[in-house]
Design an enzyme around this catalytic site. Structure first.
Site, PDB file in Angstrom:
ATOM      1  CD  GLU A   1      -5.394   0.964   2.403  1.00 32.01           C
ATOM      2  OE1 GLU A   1      -6.134   1.269   1.457  1.00 32.01           O
ATOM      3  OE2 GLU A   1      -5.369  -0.164   2.916  1.00 32.01           O
TER       4      GLU A   1
ATOM      5  NE  ARG B   1      -4.148  -1.730   0.426  1.00 37.50           N
ATOM      6  CZ  ARG B   1      -4.241  -3.026   0.170  1.00 37.50           C
ATOM      7  NH1 ARG B   1      -3.242  -3.666  -0.396  1.00 37.50           N
ATOM      8  NH2 ARG B   1      -5.356  -3.678   0.453  1.00 37.50           N
TER       9      ARG B   1
ATOM     10  CB  SER C   1      -8.365  -1.299   4.492  1.00 39.23           C
ATOM     11  OG  SER C   1      -8.651  -2.599   4.086  1.00 39.23           O
TER      12      SER C   1
HETATM   13  N1  EPU Z   1     -10.078 -10.018  11.132  1.00 42.16           N
HETATM   14  C1  EPU Z   1     -10.713  -9.976  12.343  1.00 42.16           C
HETATM   15  N2  EPU Z   1     -11.673  -9.039  12.542  1.00 42.16           N
HETATM   16  C2  EPU Z   1     -12.033  -8.156  11.575  1.00 42.16           C
HETATM   17  C3  EPU Z   1     -11.362  -8.203  10.351  1.00 42.16           C
HETATM   18  C4  EPU Z   1     -10.380  -9.139  10.150  1.00 42.16           C
HETATM   19  O1  EPU Z   1     -10.445 -10.762  13.237  1.00 42.16           O
HETATM   20  O2  EPU Z   1     -12.934  -7.361  11.829  1.00 42.16           O
HETATM   21  C5  EPU Z   1      -9.084 -11.082  10.894  1.00 42.16           C
HETATM   22  C6  EPU Z   1      -9.662 -12.126   9.949  1.00 42.16           C
HETATM   23  O3  EPU Z   1     -10.340 -13.108  10.641  1.00 42.16           O
HETATM   24  C7  EPU Z   1      -8.427 -12.694   9.294  1.00 42.16           C
HETATM   25  C8  EPU Z   1      -7.504 -11.495   9.240  1.00 42.16           C
HETATM   26  O4  EPU Z   1      -7.983 -10.558  10.183  1.00 42.16           O
HETATM   27  O5  EPU Z   1      -7.831 -13.679  10.084  1.00 42.16           O
HETATM   28  C9  EPU Z   1      -7.393 -10.893   7.872  1.00 42.16           C
HETATM   29  O6  EPU Z   1      -8.673 -10.457   7.423  1.00 42.16           O
HETATM   30  P1  EPU Z   1      -9.036 -10.308   5.858  1.00 42.16           P
HETATM   31  O7  EPU Z   1      -8.644 -11.515   5.088  1.00 42.16           O
HETATM   32  O8  EPU Z   1     -10.437  -9.819   5.783  1.00 42.16           O
HETATM   33  O9  EPU Z   1      -8.041  -9.202   5.316  1.00 42.16           O
HETATM   34  P2  EPU Z   1      -7.491  -7.858   5.955  1.00 42.16           P
HETATM   35  O10 EPU Z   1      -6.065  -8.042   6.299  1.00 42.16           O
HETATM   36  O11 EPU Z   1      -8.418  -7.395   7.006  1.00 42.16           O
HETATM   37  C10 EPU Z   1      -6.628  -6.953   3.645  1.00 42.16           C
HETATM   38  C11 EPU Z   1      -6.713  -5.691   2.834  1.00 42.16           C
HETATM   39  C12 EPU Z   1      -8.069  -5.578   2.142  1.00 42.16           C
HETATM   40  C13 EPU Z   1      -8.200  -6.787   1.217  1.00 42.16           C
HETATM   41  C14 EPU Z   1      -8.074  -8.067   2.064  1.00 42.16           C
HETATM   42  C15 EPU Z   1      -8.062  -9.301   1.199  1.00 42.16           C
HETATM   43  C16 EPU Z   1      -5.260  -4.115   3.984  1.00 42.16           C
HETATM   44  C17 EPU Z   1      -5.192  -2.905   4.832  1.00 42.16           C
HETATM   45  N3  EPU Z   1      -6.497  -4.547   3.706  1.00 42.16           N
HETATM   46  O12 EPU Z   1      -7.611  -6.873   4.678  1.00 42.16           O
HETATM   47  O13 EPU Z   1      -8.041  -4.412   1.340  1.00 42.16           O
HETATM   48  O14 EPU Z   1      -9.440  -6.757   0.533  1.00 42.16           O
HETATM   49  O15 EPU Z   1      -6.822  -8.060   2.795  1.00 42.16           O
HETATM   50  O16 EPU Z   1      -6.872  -9.337   0.464  1.00 42.16           O
HETATM   51  O17 EPU Z   1      -4.234  -4.654   3.575  1.00 42.16           O
HETATM   52  C18 EPU Z   1      -8.695  -2.145   1.070  1.00 42.16           C
HETATM   53  O18 EPU Z   1      -7.505  -1.893   0.917  1.00 42.16           O
HETATM   54  O19 EPU Z   1      -9.579  -1.248   1.024  1.00 42.16           O
HETATM   55  C19 EPU Z   1      -9.093  -3.512   1.349  1.00 42.16           C
HETATM   56  C20 EPU Z   1     -10.355  -3.833   1.607  1.00 42.16           C
END
Ligand code: EPU
Length: 338
Positions: free
Chosen positions: A333, A162, A237
């Protein structure tokens, strides 16, 4: 080219913040862009793309230049690969669908990311194991001060998680006018490392997925977890996932053995900010018109008429509480316009 005054930006930012631009003009060609950048009557200029990664906390006392450059062209191709140039004002997801309609592979995991193609390199957009940099060749820009065209190759963009040159040394110095990507025409590399994609395909009994199947799976996953900005104001995010050193990680995981994490290298670990925020009790909470999405704690939302300042205040409160509970700093972000 018409310059409007005191123009509401509500429809131009996915948070739906009703801030005003002192002056506002839409450009549809690179020559119009150069002309406006050279205009001495408006000393302060602000470049606006899809408005999907910004939080406006007050009225913008500048000439807001809305980059509405359109057009997608095939630059070259052979039987294996195709090089495509998309003008900066093309909507990212519509562009992804355009590539899928022609069976060009590479962007399917990044389906449904809000925003425009021209802002995609600034934060090196990414999702479900793919990032823009994986298929990026170059982008054309206009240098704001001189109005000269400058082409940035992938290596010049200094892409990170990012992150890019345009968020750091190059901040506010260039306007990206187009991006050029290389995609596959056959033998597509399918990226199904993300468990949720496999689960979604399995649910639909798809054993040998196409790039379209992967796109559909990503769309289904995103729709189930992330609010649609056309229905509820948000910017995806709001925070980056923090990357911490091994020492910080070891202490953290000892105290929180159930926490999810990704090892980046021997010395760096990424911890999902959504998990940290959820543990602080914020998930699904609402304070007036600002809130935290009930299915993904990384996403802050505008339930109606929240101001940018109210959303920013909530973000600061979250940062503070995550730091107090875990000793880990999370940073936004989204671009905060102060
Ligand atoms: N999690 C929680 N609680 C929450 C959200 C997430 O416990 O409320 C845990 C999930 O259970 C999982 C982990 O966190 O174990 C990761 O969650 P997820 O796969 O949803 O991905 P993320 O790391 O929360 C990132 C990107 C998203 C992208 C997803 C999928 C960033 C800041 N965000 O989210 O990007 O869609 O991975 O690749 O890197 C965006 O940039 O706007 C965006 C949505």
């Amino acid at each position: 080219m018409q310059v409007k005054e005191n123009f509401s930006l509500k429809k131009h930012n996915t948070f739906g913040i009703d801030a005003k631009a002192r002056f506002f003009a839409e450009i549809q060609s690179v020559s119009e862009l150069k002309e406006l950048l050279a205009q001495p009557d408006y000393p302060n200029k602000f470049i606006l793309g899809g408005g999907s990664n910004m939080l406006i906390t007050k009225d913008i006392d500048a000439l807001v230049i809305y980059v509405n450059l359109k057009g997608i062209t095939i630059v070259s191709q052979d039987e294996n690969e195709v090089t495509i140039k998309a003008m900066a004002g093309e909507n990212w997801h519509q562009f992804v669908l355009w590539t899928l309609d022609r069976d060009y592979g590479g962007l399917e995991n990044m389906s449904l990311i809000p925003g425009n193609t021209g802002t995609a390199p600034i934060q090196n957009i990414g999702a479900y194991g793919s990032e823009l940099k994986d298929c990026f060749l170059s982008c054309e820009t206009i240098h704001r001060a001189t109005q000269n065209k400058v082409v940035f190759l992938k290596k010049d963009c200094k892409f990170g998680y990012r992150d890019s040159y345009f968020k750091n040394e190059g901040k506010d110095q260039y306007v990206i006018t187009s991006i050029t990507l290389k995609l596959t025409r056959k033998d597509h590399t399918l990226n199904m490392g993300y468990g949720t994609i496999k689960d979604e395909l399995q649910k639909n009994n798809i054993a040998e997925p196409t790039i379209r199947d992967i796109s559909n799976a990503v769309i289904a996953i995103r729709n189930s977890k992330l609010p649609n900005p056309n229905e509820i104001g948000n910017s995806g995010s709001f925070f980056k996932n923090p990357v911490v050193s091994r020492a910080v990680f070891e202490k953290f995981i000892k105290e929180n053995p159930k926490a999810p994490y990704y090892g980046i290298s021997d010395s760096e670990y990424k911890i999902p900010a959504g998990w940290l925020i959820e543990q602080c009790g914020f998930k699904g909470k609402r304070y007036g018109d600002v809130g935290i999405h009930k299915k993904q704690a990384l996403v802050l939302i505008n339930h109606g008429n929240a101001s940018g300042k109210e959303i920013f205040d909530l973000a600061k409160k979250i940062i503070h509480e995550v730091y107090t509970k875990f000793g880990i700093s999370i940073i936004p972000e989204v671009n905060i316009i102060k």
